[in-house]
Design a protein around this motif. Structure first.
Motif, PDB file in Angstrom:
ATOM      1  N   SER A 176       0.963  -1.778  -0.375  1.00  0.00           N
ATOM      2  CA  SER A 176      -0.292   0.052  -0.197  1.00  0.00           C
ATOM      3  C   SER A 176       0.942   1.139   0.436  1.00  0.00           C
ATOM      4  N   ALA A 177       2.254   1.236   0.606  1.00  0.00           N
ATOM      5  CA  ALA A 177       2.853   2.028   0.905  1.00  0.00           C
ATOM      6  C   ALA A 177       3.368   2.580   0.153  1.00  0.00           C
ATOM      7  N   VAL A 178       3.749   1.543  -0.620  1.00  0.00           N
ATOM      8  CA  VAL A 178       4.959   1.791  -2.015  1.00  0.00           C
ATOM      9  C   VAL A 178       3.502   2.039  -3.348  1.00  0.00           C
ATOM     10  N   LEU A 179       2.525   1.516  -3.278  1.00  0.00           N
ATOM     11  CA  LEU A 179       1.211   1.999  -4.713  1.00  0.00           C
ATOM     12  C   LEU A 179       1.062   3.357  -4.020  1.00  0.00           C
ATOM     13  N   PHE A 180       1.043   3.830  -3.059  1.00  0.00           N
ATOM     14  CA  PHE A 180       0.403   5.564  -2.830  1.00  0.00           C
ATOM     15  C   PHE A 180       1.661   6.447  -3.058  1.00  0.00           C
TER      16      PHE A 180
END
Length: 428
Positions: A176-180
């Motif tokens: 999720s952090a990488v996508l964000f």
């Protein structure tokens, strides 16, 4: 071949990464049932991209700058919607059916928008393959097609492995952090590109506020930043993926889950081995992509320096070039400065298995005065990288050098200065 490998990967790397992470995020947070919406978004993007590529390259109805300007708006809106919905409805205890649907629709829309932005150009590359008049059943076409297909193969493997790693990692907050971060970074790039028509004062842009260089210096700075550092956003995305796969590999180096017997332990170890292989596969495809966009690109776009012109003898209105030095089968370049102060270049190469020479101006009707160079005994056009058939040098047509008349006299190749001056129009 190399050109289309790095071009396709560079065009699609960000899109493939974001779409894979969005698809994984929807599965992780909302379950497999919501993947239908995500798949619909991906399919919509692919189908619309194919249609756009065909229409653009078979008609004159598509103006890329206008389409891209609208797509930037769509990407920015869907990025904002997806990130907001993900934060509001994606938290544990706050999920609702309506929230799930809204988040999945926003994610599917973002995937479709990125695909529709980047894929049509890559699909259309075969329309621009330079076959030099040899048709589609020639090595000129198939060598480029092979590079084009290899790039799509690498990206397909990369997408599949990234999706598996993102879904399989136990630290669910990391994908999720990488996508964000990657979505936000590349949305910034789209924002930089969005202002290009305004800064350039495009006539077709119906903008309510006229651009003023002094009042709107921030827009100029934003556009320059997006132009000068376009590759930076790709490298940011690659680094974030590298961090994700490193964490995925690290958490599968040892069995940390509880087990009741040796059989369960062996099963857990086997699962870890499988996931480590997936991480290694992702690393390899990521490395191939990075190498293609850096090393291969640098090699393919390197500046080819033409060889220095050789000496000759001027006799009244003629130029004499001794035959012996140019009879070694290699390319020899000569240069003559005309009365109008223009340097006219021409090349000489001995034809293999023949007593004749291939002679022509160092320019052609297709690529202009870019010139030719020799590599491993092959004569290659500097601009389009087409390998010349040495036996056809001296004949008109295609990417062949523009023919230049000569005579053989007393062990010399004799050129009329009048003929060289007539060719100065090719070098202006």
């Amino acid at each position: 071949m190399l050109k289309y490998i790095w071009m396709v990967i560079q065009d699609l790397f960000v899109t493939v990464t974001l779409v894979s992470l969005i698809h994984a995020e929807i599965r992780i947070r909302f379950g497999k049932n919501c993947l239908r919406i995500s798949r619909a978004g991906i399919l919509t993007g692919v189908v619309s991209s194919v249609i756009l590529a065909v229409v653009k390259n078979t008609t004159n109805k598509i103006i890329s700058s206008r389409w891209n300007h609208r797509i930037y708006i769509v990407i920015l809106l869907f990025t904002l919607a997806f990130l907001i919905f993900r934060m509001v409805f994606g938290r544990s205890g706050r999920e609702s059916e309506a929230g799930k649907v809204l988040t999945c629709i926003a994610g599917a829309g973002l995937s479709a928008a990125w695909i529709f932005y980047s894929l049509p150009g890559s699909i259309a590359y075969p329309f621009t393959f330079n076959t030099m008049g040899n048709g589609y059943w020639s090595w000129y076409f198939f060598s480029r097609l092979i590079g084009w297909l290899l790039a799509f193969l690498v990206l397909a493997l990369y997408a599949a492995l990234l999706y598996r790693c993102a879904c399989g990692i136990r630290k669910k907050t990391l994908p999720s952090a990488v996508l964000f971060l990657s979505a936000a970074a590349n949305a910034l790039y789209c924002l930089c590109r969005f202002f290009v028509p305004w800064v350039n004062r495009a006539k077709w842009l119906d903008w309510p506020v006229p651009f003023d260089r002094d009042r709107h210096a921030w827009a100029s700075a934003l556009v320059r930043f997006g132009s000068d550092y376009a590759m930076l956003f790709i490298w940011i995305t690659a680094v974030l993926v590298l961090l994700l796969l490193a964490a995925f590999f690290a958490e599968n180096t040892h069995v940390t889950q509880p087990y009741d017997n040796p059989a369960q332990h062996r099963k857990l170890r086997a699962g870890n081995r499988t996931r480590r292989r997936q991480a290694v596969g992702l690393l390899l495809t990521l490395a191939l992509s990075v190498v293609s966009m850096s090393v291969v690109k640098a090699y393919d776009t390197r500046e080819v320096v033409l060889s220095e012109p050789e000496t000759y003898t001027v006799e009244e209105d003629r130029i004499l070039v001794p035959m012996d030095p140019v009879s070694d089968g290699h390319l020899h370049r000569f240069e003559f400065r005309t009365k109008n102060d223009i340097n006219v270049r021409w090349i000489i190469v001995k034809k293999p298995g023949s007593a004749s020479f291939g002679v022509g101006l160092d320019a052609c009707e297709v690529c202009g005065n870019a010139g030719y160079y020799e590599n491993n005994g092959r004569v290659i056009c500097k601009r389009c990288d087409v390998v010349m058939n040495i036996n056809t040098i001296g004949f008109k047509g295609g990417c062949n050098p523009i023919p230049l008349s000569y005579e053989v006299e007393g062990g010399n190749l004799v050129f009329a200065i009048e003929d060289l001056e007539a060719g100065e129009k090719e070098f202006r």
